[in-house]
Design a protein around this motif. Structure first.
Motif, PDB file in Angstrom:
ATOM      1  N   ILE A  19       1.478   2.267   9.664  1.00  0.00           N
ATOM      2  CA  ILE A  19       2.294   1.899   8.398  1.00  0.00           C
ATOM      3  C   ILE A  19       1.150   1.248   7.463  1.00  0.00           C
ATOM      4  O   ILE A  19       1.234   1.485   6.297  1.00  0.00           O
ATOM      5  N   CYS A  20       0.548   0.144   7.959  1.00  0.00           N
ATOM      6  CA  CYS A  20      -0.219  -0.627   6.869  1.00  0.00           C
ATOM      7  C   CYS A  20      -1.499   0.106   6.951  1.00  0.00           C
ATOM      8  O   CYS A  20      -1.923   0.165   5.636  1.00  0.00           O
ATOM      9  N   MET A  21      -2.224   0.937   7.732  1.00  0.00           N
ATOM     10  CA  MET A  21      -3.196   2.076   7.492  1.00  0.00           C
ATOM     11  C   MET A  21      -2.505   2.895   6.129  1.00  0.00           C
ATOM     12  O   MET A  21      -3.451   3.157   5.023  1.00  0.00           O
ATOM     13  N   ALA A  22      -1.381   3.344   6.159  1.00  0.00           N
ATOM     14  CA  ALA A  22      -1.150   4.272   5.134  1.00  0.00           C
ATOM     15  C   ALA A  22      -0.741   3.483   3.851  1.00  0.00           C
ATOM     16  O   ALA A  22      -1.228   3.930   2.704  1.00  0.00           O
ATOM     17  N   ILE A  23      -0.616   2.379   4.039  1.00  0.00           N
ATOM     18  CA  ILE A  23      -0.145   1.353   2.655  1.00  0.00           C
ATOM     19  C   ILE A  23      -1.369   1.285   2.052  1.00  0.00           C
ATOM     20  O   ILE A  23      -1.749   1.162   0.861  1.00  0.00           O
ATOM     21  N   GLY A  24      -2.542   1.010   2.911  1.00  0.00           N
ATOM     22  CA  GLY A  24      -3.649   0.687   2.554  1.00  0.00           C
ATOM     23  C   GLY A  24      -4.514   1.766   1.768  1.00  0.00           C
ATOM     24  O   GLY A  24      -5.142   1.680   0.620  1.00  0.00           O
ATOM     25  N   VAL A  25      -4.340   2.983   2.421  1.00  0.00           N
ATOM     26  CA  VAL A  25      -4.762   3.977   1.719  1.00  0.00           C
ATOM     27  C   VAL A  25      -3.983   4.460   0.354  1.00  0.00           C
ATOM     28  O   VAL A  25      -4.826   4.846  -0.478  1.00  0.00           O
ATOM     29  N   GLY A  26      -2.586   4.329   0.431  1.00  0.00           N
ATOM     30  CA  GLY A  26      -1.854   4.453  -0.771  1.00  0.00           C
ATOM     31  C   GLY A  26      -2.534   3.476  -2.022  1.00  0.00           C
ATOM     32  O   GLY A  26      -2.581   3.836  -3.128  1.00  0.00           O
ATOM     33  N   ILE A  27      -2.661   2.318  -1.527  1.00  0.00           N
ATOM     34  CA  ILE A  27      -3.244   1.287  -2.744  1.00  0.00           C
ATOM     35  C   ILE A  27      -4.554   1.678  -3.240  1.00  0.00           C
ATOM     36  O   ILE A  27      -4.722   1.504  -4.424  1.00  0.00           O
ATOM     37  N   GLY A  28      -5.495   2.043  -2.300  1.00  0.00           N
ATOM     38  CA  GLY A  28      -6.965   2.566  -2.626  1.00  0.00           C
ATOM     39  C   GLY A  28      -6.664   3.721  -3.480  1.00  0.00           C
ATOM     40  O   GLY A  28      -7.663   3.833  -4.385  1.00  0.00           O
ATOM     41  N   TYR A  29      -5.887   4.477  -3.403  1.00  0.00           N
ATOM     42  CA  TYR A  29      -5.681   6.074  -3.934  1.00  0.00           C
ATOM     43  C   TYR A  29      -5.280   5.674  -5.348  1.00  0.00           C
ATOM     44  O   TYR A  29      -5.544   6.401  -6.427  1.00  0.00           O
ATOM     45  N   PHE A  30      -4.141   4.981  -5.398  1.00  0.00           N
ATOM     46  CA  PHE A  30      -3.131   4.932  -6.675  1.00  0.00           C
ATOM     47  C   PHE A  30      -3.384   3.724  -7.266  1.00  0.00           C
ATOM     48  O   PHE A  30      -3.162   3.465  -8.404  1.00  0.00           O
ATOM     49  N   PHE A  31      -3.719   2.594  -6.694  1.00  0.00           N
ATOM     50  CA  PHE A  31      -4.134   1.345  -7.457  1.00  0.00           C
ATOM     51  C   PHE A  31      -5.820   0.909  -6.983  1.00  0.00           C
ATOM     52  O   PHE A  31      -6.072  -0.113  -6.544  1.00  0.00           O
ATOM     53  N   ILE A 236      -4.694  -3.349   5.900  1.00  0.00           N
ATOM     54  CA  ILE A 236      -4.501  -2.780   4.669  1.00  0.00           C
ATOM     55  C   ILE A 236      -5.585  -3.052   3.637  1.00  0.00           C
ATOM     56  O   ILE A 236      -5.954  -1.864   2.936  1.00  0.00           O
ATOM     57  N   ILE A 237      -6.393  -4.075   3.893  1.00  0.00           N
ATOM     58  CA  ILE A 237      -7.545  -4.323   3.019  1.00  0.00           C
ATOM     59  C   ILE A 237      -8.648  -3.331   3.427  1.00  0.00           C
ATOM     60  O   ILE A 237      -9.190  -2.625   2.605  1.00  0.00           O
ATOM     61  N   ILE A 238      -9.072  -3.142   4.566  1.00  0.00           N
ATOM     62  CA  ILE A 238     -10.053  -2.122   5.028  1.00  0.00           C
ATOM     63  C   ILE A 238      -9.644  -0.801   4.512  1.00  0.00           C
ATOM     64  O   ILE A 238     -10.506  -0.142   3.794  1.00  0.00           O
ATOM     65  N   PHE A 239      -8.499  -0.425   4.670  1.00  0.00           N
ATOM     66  CA  PHE A 239      -8.233   1.083   4.196  1.00  0.00           C
ATOM     67  C   PHE A 239      -7.872   1.171   2.577  1.00  0.00           C
ATOM     68  O   PHE A 239      -8.103   2.271   2.248  1.00  0.00           O
ATOM     69  N   SER A 240      -7.617   0.265   2.028  1.00  0.00           N
ATOM     70  CA  SER A 240      -7.407   0.322   0.608  1.00  0.00           C
ATOM     71  C   SER A 240      -8.782   0.634  -0.235  1.00  0.00           C
ATOM     72  O   SER A 240      -9.096   1.284  -1.214  1.00  0.00           O
ATOM     73  N   PHE A 241      -9.981   0.253   0.646  1.00  0.00           N
ATOM     74  CA  PHE A 241     -11.214   0.691   0.142  1.00  0.00           C
ATOM     75  C   PHE A 241     -11.658   1.840   0.464  1.00  0.00           C
ATOM     76  O   PHE A 241     -12.655   2.609  -0.212  1.00  0.00           O
ATOM     77  N   GLN A 242     -11.014   2.620   1.362  1.00  0.00           N
ATOM     78  CA  GLN A 242     -11.478   3.766   1.740  1.00  0.00           C
ATOM     79  C   GLN A 242     -10.371   4.822   1.526  1.00  0.00           C
ATOM     80  O   GLN A 242     -10.541   6.001   1.819  1.00  0.00           O
TER      81      GLN A 242
END
Length: 344
Positions: A19-31, A236-242
């Protein structure tokens, strides 16, 4: 021996991680403004927010180390030898072999040679970099010997300083590999030296003025609920970058992930089996397997970016290594705990 049981939160940790990986990816893509802002808080490619969260995980674990018990390592030197041989001989070679098999033979016709070469390079950069920070999380979840784990990780960090470049150069036949030494040294200082020194000072102070019982039964347990929260926020932070990169190349991610997962499972099996044959106690055998299976992905990503560029296939391969590592390692934690009764 009493079987290690996971708490209710730990039993569903894989779900929360995904869930947190998905949240991180979503943040990086949409925000994308969020990772852009966080990216400003970096020093030699080391994220300051991530470092703080890793400290939240590592510091309480190091508090549990009774440094007088480090002398007991001489009772089980096989654990160190297994760690060194697996991390610096078996792991890089098997990563190279499995990655080359998939990228150049099995995927022949799907990948062109240039892209296959870059994916191979990224895989090798991962395979030659044994994990530093996250190992303490895996050791905690398997109730590993924290003092022994510290020595295993610390010696690996020392070996990285002189073995990483020759191994990667040999496998990739590249003589012009440059290591971001500032990133490497800073990571070791931040993730090993600083929390270790702080934990020693704290432990000695509390034992002297409050007693060991207070330290172990009152002070340390206060941090337990924050350790896993630190892990989830780190993801969440790591995957927001990617986020944008991962969503843009779903097929490539799958193609890269398959050999990385196979290699991780293979190395864990070899290491855990070797520890069992060597008659090591479970508290040492489990961290041995975890150290062998996991990677110092921060270093691998930094080297890939410096060598091949941010948008290269090599960098993508190291990022996919981050993507698959945590769920796979949580699976291996469960496997190890289920096999605990086999150890005397």
């Amino acid at each position: 021996m009493k079987k290690r049981t996971l708490s209710l939160f730990e039993q569903y940790l894989t779900f929360w991680v995904l869930i947190c990986m998905a949240i991180g990816v979503g943040i990086g893509y949409f925000f994308p403004i969020v990772p852009n802002i966080l990216g400003q808080f970096e020093f030699y490619q080391v994220s300051i927010p991530t470092t703080i969260l890793l400290w939240i995980m590592i510091y309480p674990m190091m508090l549990k180390i009774d440094f007088r018990s480090i002398k007991n390592i001489r009772k089980h030197p096989q654990g160190l030898f297994i760690t060194w041989v697996v991390n610096w001989v078996i792991k890089p070679l098997t990563m190279y072999g499995i990655a080359k098999l998939f990228f150049f033979i099995i995927y022949n016709g799907i990948l062109n040679k240039h892209l296959a070469s870059e994916y191979l390079a990224g895989a090798v950069l991962l395979g030659a970099a044994p994990c530093t920070a996250m190992v303490f999380v895996w050791s905690k979840l398997t109730k590993g010997d924290s003092a022994y784990t510290l020595i295993q990780v610390a010696t690996n960090d020392l070996i990285i300083l002189f073995a990483y470049v020759p191994i990667v150069s040999f496998l990739l036949k590249m003589g012009n590999i440059t290591i971001p030494w500032q990133t490497l040294f800073l990571s070791i200082i931040l993730f090993i030296v600083c929390p270790l020194v702080l934990s020693v000072i704290t432990r000695n102070f509390l034992v002297k003025y409050k007693g060991k019982d207070y330290l172990e039964n009152n002070f340390i347990p206060k941090f337990d609920k924050y350790t896993m929260v630190g892990l989830l926020l780190t993801l969440i932070i790591i995957f927001s970058f990617q986020g944008e990169k991962l969503l843009a190349q779903p097929l490539s991610i799958l193609l890269i992930a398959i050999p990385l997962i196979i290699q991780t499972l293979f190395v864990f099996a070899i290491t855990f089996w070797a520890a069992y044959i060597a008659k090591l106690p479970y508290s040492i055998a489990a961290p041995c397997g975890m150290i062998g299976a996991s990677n110092f992905f921060e270093l691998a990503v930094a080297v890939a970016i410096s060598l091949f560029g941010l948008s290269s296939g090599a960098t993508l391969a190291t990022v996919v290594g981050v993507l698959v590592e945590v769920p796979v390692m949580l699976f291996l934690v469960r496997v190890a705990n289920n096999l605990q009764s086999r150890f005397s």
